[in-house]
Design an enzyme around this catalytic site. Structure first.
Site, PDB file in Angstrom:
ATOM      1  CE  LYS A  88     -56.497 -29.981 -51.782  1.00 55.59           C
ATOM      2  NZ  LYS A  88     -57.394 -28.810 -51.745  1.00 55.59           N
TER       3      LYS A  88
HETATM    4  C1  PLP Z   1     -57.541 -27.482 -51.981  1.00 59.68           C
HETATM    5  C2  PLP Z   1     -58.552 -26.594 -52.305  1.00 59.68           C
HETATM    6  C3  PLP Z   1     -58.292 -25.430 -52.990  1.00 59.68           C
HETATM    7  C4  PLP Z   1     -56.860 -24.832 -53.461  1.00 59.68           C
HETATM    8  O1  PLP Z   1     -56.438 -25.319 -54.438  1.00 59.68           O
HETATM    9  P1  PLP Z   1     -54.886 -25.072 -54.537  1.00 59.68           P
HETATM   10  O2  PLP Z   1     -54.430 -26.099 -55.708  1.00 59.68           O
HETATM   11  O3  PLP Z   1     -54.018 -25.613 -53.120  1.00 59.68           O
HETATM   12  O4  PLP Z   1     -54.583 -23.849 -54.936  1.00 59.68           O
HETATM   13  C5  PLP Z   1     -59.471 -24.588 -53.269  1.00 59.68           C
HETATM   14  N1  PLP Z   1     -60.860 -25.062 -52.848  1.00 59.68           N
HETATM   15  C6  PLP Z   1     -60.808 -26.176 -52.206  1.00 59.68           C
HETATM   16  C7  PLP Z   1     -62.195 -26.637 -51.774  1.00 59.68           C
HETATM   17  C8  PLP Z   1     -60.003 -27.229 -51.706  1.00 59.68           C
HETATM   18  O5  PLP Z   1     -59.968 -28.291 -51.302  1.00 59.68           O
END
Ligand code: PLP
Length: 431
Positions: free
Chosen positions: A107
């Site tokens: 993210k």
């Molecule tokens: C947010 C997150 C996900 C999921 O990603 P999406 O874009 O919501 O499908 C998977 N793994 C981790 C570690 C995350 O922080």
């Protein structure tokens, strides 16, 4: 370029509006009106270009009409100040490590890009305030993405006692333009406070408020950068034929950005959406009907989503055609026991330590890969972010990387607040 709403009832927005508003007036998600296809020669030369050069070409296709090239170039460079390396776990299976940014999870890419684009669009307009409710990972990515950005203040609302100490220290120790608010309530209370703030007329008259939601186009689209990079790496290895990509998915923003990449011409053959026990999308692929339901808690908790927001984008991108979706994406779903078994087995056999989210991606790829295909999965977080869970699974200590250790040494600074709106409002107005 204009952006339309997946619900089709809101006016189109330009990029500036789409970034500042996040969600369209009809509660739909913004979609770019066109997805520019990059020329064949761009793809043939990818292996010879750097991460930033490839990413800039992608960014330019989306944002080039709206952001001057030198500004966009700088935003891309600042966003990608860390690498997303591709590591071979075993023959034919690669891990795209998306955890080398400040908060050790994917993210970071979207949050860093959005912070800088928002800054570009609001420079000289006075201070802007980003409100974000978090149950853990979003707060740390947004806080670190916006850290030190001039003219933008961030308020992270999190539920007292409900966020792991590792997550908490990643947004409560920063100071500067980041304020952590420890709410005496649960995550839903934090979210309700943010919603109430956006609805409050007086507050909006006196302060400029915005959100940094994961559905924001400026957080979502830049995630496609690293799929192009994975492909470029495979091209250098002469492994770029029949590429399959597996993405651990919760809200489906990450995989959706990869599907946009494919629409731009990125030659990834097919995708696997790997779920934990929250298998709404998996069932949609089986049955053809989308039935959201409340999420259940798992050890891959950043994927505990029962009604993935970005389903609306995938549905729209494929013209509401289930079979078109099935032609590009298959699904998988794993219980906590299967996730734990995968982490343990992969570590014992290859020495590669997965986190619980990446484990879903890895396993789906391993089970789904056909002869002649090369696969990569997104390793979405560093295993140390889920230290207790991973240590329990493998029965051995997990080393904390220096970046995380530095956060843990920082001094916690947060403001305790009740979950009632008036005190939150007062706090915002007085700060
Ligand atoms: C947010 C997150 C996900 C999921 O990603 P999406 O874009 O919501 O499908 C998977 N793994 C981790 C570690 C995350 O922080």
């Amino acid at each position: 370029m204009m952006y339309y709403s997946t619900n089709g009832k809101a006016p189109k927005a330009d990029l500036r509006k789409a970034v500042i508003k996040g969600l369209a007036e009809d509660r739909g998600l913004y979609m770019p009106e066109k997805i520019g296809r990059l020329p064949g020669e761009f793809f043939r030369g990818m292996g010879e270009r750097s991460f930033v050069d490839n990413a800039f070409a992608v960014a330019d296709a989306y944002f080039g009409e709206d952001v001057p090239a030198p500004v966009l170039r700088r935003i891309v460079e600042e966003t990608l100040s860390f690498d997303c390396p591709l590591r071979e776990v075993e023959p034919g299976i690669y891990s795209l490590e998306l955890f080398h940014g400040p908060t050790l999870a994917f993210k970071d890419v979207g949050a860093r890009f959005m912070a800088r684009l928002l800054r570009h669009f609001t420079a000289g307009e006075g201070e802007i305030n980003v409100l974000v409710a978090t149950s853990g990972d979003t707060g740390s990515a947004v806080a670190n993405g916006f850290l030190g950005i001039d003219g933008i203040r961030v308020f992270v609302l999190y539920p007292k006692g409900k966020v792991s100490p590792i997550q908490e220290c990643q947004f409560t120790t920063l100071g500067r333009n980041i304020t952590a608010l420890e709410i005496d309530g649960v995550f839903d209370d934090c979210q309700a406070l943010v919603k109430a703030a956006f609805m409050d007329e007086e507050l909006n008259r006196r302060m400029k408020l915005t959100s940094a939601n994961s559905i924001n186009v400026a957080r979502f689209l830049p995630q496609s950068f690293y799929y192009f990079w994975a492909y470029a790496r495979l091209q250098r290895l002469d492994k770029a034929e029949n590429v399959v990509c597996s993405v651990p998915s919760g809200n489906f923003g990450n995989i959706c950005s990869a599907l946009f990449g494919k629409r731009m011409g990125l030659p990834i053959r097919r995708f696997i959406a790997a779920n934990n026990a929250n298998s709404v999308f998996y069932e949609f692929l089986q049955t053809g009907s989308y039935r959201p339901r409340p999420s259940v808690q798992t050890i891959a908790n950043a994927m505990d989503v029962g009604d993935p927001s970005n389903f609306a984008r995938i549905w729209d991108l494929y013209g509401k055609d289930v079979d078109a979706i099935r032609a590009d994406i298959s699904g998988a779903t794993y219980s906590d026991a299967e996730i734990a078994e995968t982490v343990r087995e992969c570590y014992a056999r290859t020495g590669y330590l997965l986190d619980p989210h990446g484990a879903c991606g890895y396993r789906a790829l391993k089970e789904g890969l056909r002869p002649g295909e090369t696969g990569f999965f997104c390793e979405t977080a560093h295993p140390a972010k889920f230290k207790d869970t991973v240590e329990r699974i493998i029965g051995a200590p997990v080393a904390i990387p220096p970046a995380l250790a530095a956060f843990m040494k920082g001094k916690k600074q947060s403001v305790p607040l009740p979950r009632a709106f008036p005190s939150f409002k007062e706090f915002l107005l007085s700060s």
